[in-house]
Design a protein around this motif. Structure first.
Motif, PDB file in Angstrom:
ATOM      1  N   LYS A 237       0.841  -1.201   0.000  1.00 60.81           N
ATOM      2  CA  LYS A 237       0.000   0.000   0.000  1.00 60.81           C
ATOM      3  C   LYS A 237       0.872   1.245   0.000  1.00 60.81           C
ATOM      4  O   LYS A 237       1.997   1.234   0.479  1.00 60.81           O
ATOM      5  CB  LYS A 237      -0.911   0.013   1.228  1.00 60.81           C
ATOM      6  CG  LYS A 237      -1.923  -1.102   1.245  1.00 60.81           C
ATOM      7  CD  LYS A 237      -2.823  -1.019   2.438  1.00 60.81           C
ATOM      8  CE  LYS A 237      -3.791  -2.198   2.415  1.00 60.81           C
ATOM      9  NZ  LYS A 237      -4.657  -2.230   3.559  1.00 60.81           N
ATOM     10  N   GLY A 238       0.321   2.306  -0.530  1.00 58.46           N
ATOM     11  CA  GLY A 238       0.931   3.627  -0.447  1.00 58.46           C
ATOM     12  C   GLY A 238       2.360   3.679  -0.943  1.00 58.46           C
ATOM     13  O   GLY A 238       2.657   3.289  -2.070  1.00 58.46           O
ATOM     14  N   ASP A 239       3.241   4.175  -0.080  1.00 59.09           N
ATOM     15  CA  ASP A 239       4.642   4.376  -0.453  1.00 59.09           C
ATOM     16  C   ASP A 239       5.341   3.069  -0.813  1.00 59.09           C
ATOM     17  O   ASP A 239       6.190   3.041  -1.702  1.00 59.09           O
ATOM     18  CB  ASP A 239       5.397   5.058   0.689  1.00 59.09           C
ATOM     19  CG  ASP A 239       4.988   6.513   0.861  1.00 59.09           C
ATOM     20  OD1 ASP A 239       4.396   7.088  -0.067  1.00 59.09           O
ATOM     21  OD2 ASP A 239       5.282   7.082   1.937  1.00 59.09           O
ATOM     22  N   ALA A 240       4.984   1.990  -0.143  1.00 65.25           N
ATOM     23  CA  ALA A 240       5.614   0.701  -0.436  1.00 65.25           C
ATOM     24  C   ALA A 240       5.275   0.246  -1.852  1.00 65.25           C
ATOM     25  O   ALA A 240       6.138  -0.265  -2.576  1.00 65.25           O
ATOM     26  CB  ALA A 240       5.178  -0.352   0.578  1.00 65.25           C
ATOM     27  N   LEU A 241       4.036   0.447  -2.270  1.00 64.91           N
ATOM     28  CA  LEU A 241       3.623   0.086  -3.630  1.00 64.91           C
ATOM     29  C   LEU A 241       4.347   0.955  -4.647  1.00 64.91           C
ATOM     30  O   LEU A 241       4.865   0.446  -5.648  1.00 64.91           O
ATOM     31  CB  LEU A 241       2.112   0.234  -3.775  1.00 64.91           C
ATOM     32  CG  LEU A 241       1.543  -0.078  -5.168  1.00 64.91           C
ATOM     33  CD1 LEU A 241       1.870  -1.497  -5.588  1.00 64.91           C
ATOM     34  CD2 LEU A 241       0.041   0.162  -5.177  1.00 64.91           C
ATOM     35  N   LEU A 242       4.390   2.249  -4.410  1.00 58.33           N
ATOM     36  CA  LEU A 242       5.079   3.170  -5.309  1.00 58.33           C
ATOM     37  C   LEU A 242       6.556   2.803  -5.418  1.00 58.33           C
ATOM     38  O   LEU A 242       7.120   2.785  -6.516  1.00 58.33           O
ATOM     39  CB  LEU A 242       4.914   4.611  -4.820  1.00 58.33           C
ATOM     40  CG  LEU A 242       5.473   5.705  -5.721  1.00 58.33           C
ATOM     41  CD1 LEU A 242       4.856   5.640  -7.113  1.00 58.33           C
ATOM     42  CD2 LEU A 242       5.232   7.061  -5.097  1.00 58.33           C
ATOM     43  N   HIS A 243       7.173   2.479  -4.305  1.00 54.87           N
ATOM     44  CA  HIS A 243       8.584   2.080  -4.300  1.00 54.87           C
ATOM     45  C   HIS A 243       8.783   0.807  -5.123  1.00 54.87           C
ATOM     46  O   HIS A 243       9.716   0.710  -5.915  1.00 54.87           O
ATOM     47  CB  HIS A 243       9.076   1.878  -2.866  1.00 54.87           C
ATOM     48  CG  HIS A 243      10.487   1.402  -2.790  1.00 54.87           C
ATOM     49  ND1 HIS A 243      11.560   2.216  -3.085  1.00 54.87           N
ATOM     50  CD2 HIS A 243      10.998   0.187  -2.477  1.00 54.87           C
ATOM     51  CE1 HIS A 243      12.666   1.515  -2.958  1.00 54.87           C
ATOM     52  NE2 HIS A 243      12.354   0.283  -2.586  1.00 54.87           N
ATOM     53  N   ALA A 244       7.897  -0.173  -4.943  1.00 56.81           N
ATOM     54  CA  ALA A 244       8.005  -1.432  -5.678  1.00 56.81           C
ATOM     55  C   ALA A 244       7.841  -1.207  -7.182  1.00 56.81           C
ATOM     56  O   ALA A 244       8.573  -1.793  -7.991  1.00 56.81           O
ATOM     57  CB  ALA A 244       6.967  -2.427  -5.168  1.00 56.81           C
ATOM     58  N   ILE A 245       6.895  -0.362  -7.555  1.00 60.44           N
ATOM     59  CA  ILE A 245       6.686  -0.060  -8.969  1.00 60.44           C
ATOM     60  C   ILE A 245       7.906   0.630  -9.559  1.00 60.44           C
ATOM     61  O   ILE A 245       8.373   0.280 -10.646  1.00 60.44           O
ATOM     62  CB  ILE A 245       5.416   0.799  -9.166  1.00 60.44           C
ATOM     63  CG1 ILE A 245       4.178  -0.044  -8.868  1.00 60.44           C
ATOM     64  CG2 ILE A 245       5.355   1.385 -10.579  1.00 60.44           C
ATOM     65  CD1 ILE A 245       2.893   0.748  -8.800  1.00 60.44           C
ATOM     66  N   ASN A 246       8.433   1.620  -8.858  1.00 57.76           N
ATOM     67  CA  ASN A 246       9.619   2.337  -9.344  1.00 57.76           C
ATOM     68  C   ASN A 246      10.825   1.412  -9.450  1.00 57.76           C
ATOM     69  O   ASN A 246      11.605   1.502 -10.403  1.00 57.76           O
ATOM     70  CB  ASN A 246       9.924   3.535  -8.458  1.00 57.76           C
ATOM     71  CG  ASN A 246       8.962   4.671  -8.685  1.00 57.76           C
ATOM     72  OD1 ASN A 246       8.402   4.818  -9.776  1.00 57.76           O
ATOM     73  ND2 ASN A 246       8.723   5.471  -7.656  1.00 57.76           N
ATOM     74  N   GLN A 247      10.975   0.527  -8.491  1.00 55.02           N
ATOM     75  CA  GLN A 247      12.089  -0.421  -8.536  1.00 55.02           C
ATOM     76  C   GLN A 247      11.942  -1.349  -9.746  1.00 55.02           C
ATOM     77  O   GLN A 247      12.918  -1.612 -10.455  1.00 55.02           O
ATOM     78  CB  GLN A 247      12.157  -1.229  -7.250  1.00 55.02           C
ATOM     79  CG  GLN A 247      13.351  -2.166  -7.199  1.00 55.02           C
ATOM     80  CD  GLN A 247      13.456  -2.889  -5.871  1.00 55.02           C
ATOM     81  OE1 GLN A 247      12.680  -2.663  -4.947  1.00 55.02           O
ATOM     82  NE2 GLN A 247      14.424  -3.783  -5.765  1.00 55.02           N
ATOM     83  N   ALA A 248      10.727  -1.827  -9.986  1.00 56.42           N
ATOM     84  CA  ALA A 248      10.481  -2.697 -11.142  1.00 56.42           C
ATOM     85  C   ALA A 248      10.763  -1.964 -12.447  1.00 56.42           C
ATOM     86  O   ALA A 248      11.361  -2.530 -13.375  1.00 56.42           O
ATOM     87  CB  ALA A 248       9.046  -3.214 -11.110  1.00 56.42           C
ATOM     88  N   LYS A 249      10.337  -0.694 -12.546  1.00 55.08           N
ATOM     89  CA  LYS A 249      10.612   0.111 -13.737  1.00 55.08           C
ATOM     90  C   LYS A 249      12.108   0.268 -13.950  1.00 55.08           C
ATOM     91  O   LYS A 249      12.604   0.110 -15.069  1.00 55.08           O
ATOM     92  CB  LYS A 249       9.958   1.487 -13.617  1.00 55.08           C
ATOM     93  CG  LYS A 249       8.474   1.486 -13.887  1.00 55.08           C
ATOM     94  CD  LYS A 249       7.787   2.814 -13.653  1.00 55.08           C
ATOM     95  CE  LYS A 249       8.560   4.039 -13.970  1.00 55.08           C
ATOM     96  NZ  LYS A 249       7.828   5.295 -13.698  1.00 55.08           N
ATOM     97  N   ASN A 250      12.837   0.572 -12.893  1.00 51.73           N
ATOM     98  CA  ASN A 250      14.283   0.762 -13.009  1.00 51.73           C
ATOM     99  C   ASN A 250      14.986  -0.525 -13.413  1.00 51.73           C
ATOM    100  O   ASN A 250      15.906  -0.508 -14.234  1.00 51.73           O
ATOM    101  CB  ASN A 250      14.855   1.314 -11.705  1.00 51.73           C
ATOM    102  CG  ASN A 250      14.470   2.746 -11.464  1.00 51.73           C
ATOM    103  OD1 ASN A 250      14.165   3.487 -12.402  1.00 51.73           O
ATOM    104  ND2 ASN A 250      14.454   3.163 -10.207  1.00 51.73           N
ATOM    105  N   GLU A 251      14.555  -1.654 -12.840  1.00 53.53           N
ATOM    106  CA  GLU A 251      15.159  -2.932 -13.204  1.00 53.53           C
ATOM    107  C   GLU A 251      14.859  -3.283 -14.657  1.00 53.53           C
ATOM    108  O   GLU A 251      15.713  -3.814 -15.363  1.00 53.53           O
ATOM    109  CB  GLU A 251      14.668  -4.032 -12.264  1.00 53.53           C
ATOM    110  CG  GLU A 251      15.223  -3.895 -10.862  1.00 53.53           C
ATOM    111  CD  GLU A 251      14.599  -4.868  -9.866  1.00 53.53           C
ATOM    112  OE1 GLU A 251      13.762  -5.704 -10.275  1.00 53.53           O
ATOM    113  OE2 GLU A 251      14.962  -4.782  -8.673  1.00 53.53           O
ATOM    114  N   THR A 252      13.654  -2.963 -15.112  1.00 58.15           N
ATOM    115  CA  THR A 252      13.292  -3.205 -16.507  1.00 58.15           C
ATOM    116  C   THR A 252      14.132  -2.342 -17.437  1.00 58.15           C
ATOM    117  O   THR A 252      14.659  -2.824 -18.446  1.00 58.15           O
ATOM    118  CB  THR A 252      11.796  -2.928 -16.733  1.00 58.15           C
ATOM    119  OG1 THR A 252      11.038  -3.804 -15.892  1.00 58.15           O
ATOM    120  CG2 THR A 252      11.394  -3.141 -18.183  1.00 58.15           C
ATOM    121  N   LYS A 253      14.270  -1.071 -17.100  1.00 59.23           N
ATOM    122  CA  LYS A 253      15.095  -0.165 -17.916  1.00 59.23           C
ATOM    123  C   LYS A 253      16.535  -0.657 -17.981  1.00 59.23           C
ATOM    124  O   LYS A 253      17.154  -0.659 -19.050  1.00 59.23           O
ATOM    125  CB  LYS A 253      15.068   1.251 -17.345  1.00 59.23           C
ATOM    126  CG  LYS A 253      13.780   1.994 -17.590  1.00 59.23           C
ATOM    127  CD  LYS A 253      13.859   3.377 -16.963  1.00 59.23           C
ATOM    128  CE  LYS A 253      12.565   4.124 -17.048  1.00 59.23           C
ATOM    129  NZ  LYS A 253      12.651   5.456 -16.430  1.00 59.23           N
TER     130      LYS A 253
END
Length: 70
Positions: A7-23
Motif C-alpha cells: 500500500k501507499g509508499d511501499a507500492l510506489l517504491h516497488a513499482i519504481n524499482q520494477a521500472k528501473n530494473e526493466t530499464k
C-alpha cells in the motif's frame, strides 16, 4: 501461493524499482546487441551502406519481436 499486499509508499517504491530494473535490463540487452553489430561491421569491413542496411534489418527484427511475429 501467498500474496503480499503493498500500500501507499511501499507500492510506489516497488513499482519504481520494477521500472528501473526493466530499464536496466533493456539497456543491457540493447547495448550488447549494438556491440555485437559494431564488431560484425568492423570484422567484415562493411561499407557505410551495408552497415546501414544491417541496422535496418536489426530494427525490423526488434519490431517483429515486439509485435510477436517471431
Amino acid at each position: 501461493m501467498e500474496m503480499t499486499t503493498l500500500k501507499g509508499d511501499a507500492l510506489l517504491h516497488a513499482i519504481n524499482q520494477a521500472k528501473n530494473e526493466t530499464k536496466q535490463g533493456l539497456c543491457d540487452v540493447f547495448t550488447a546487441k549494438l556491440e555485437r553489430l559494431a564488431a560484425h561491421i568492423r570484422t567484415n569491413y562493411l561499407t557505410p551502406t551495408e552497415s546501414a542496411e544491417l541496422l535496418e534489418q536489426e530494427a525490423e527484427v526488434i519490431r517483429s519481436q515486439h509485435r510477436g511475429d517471431v
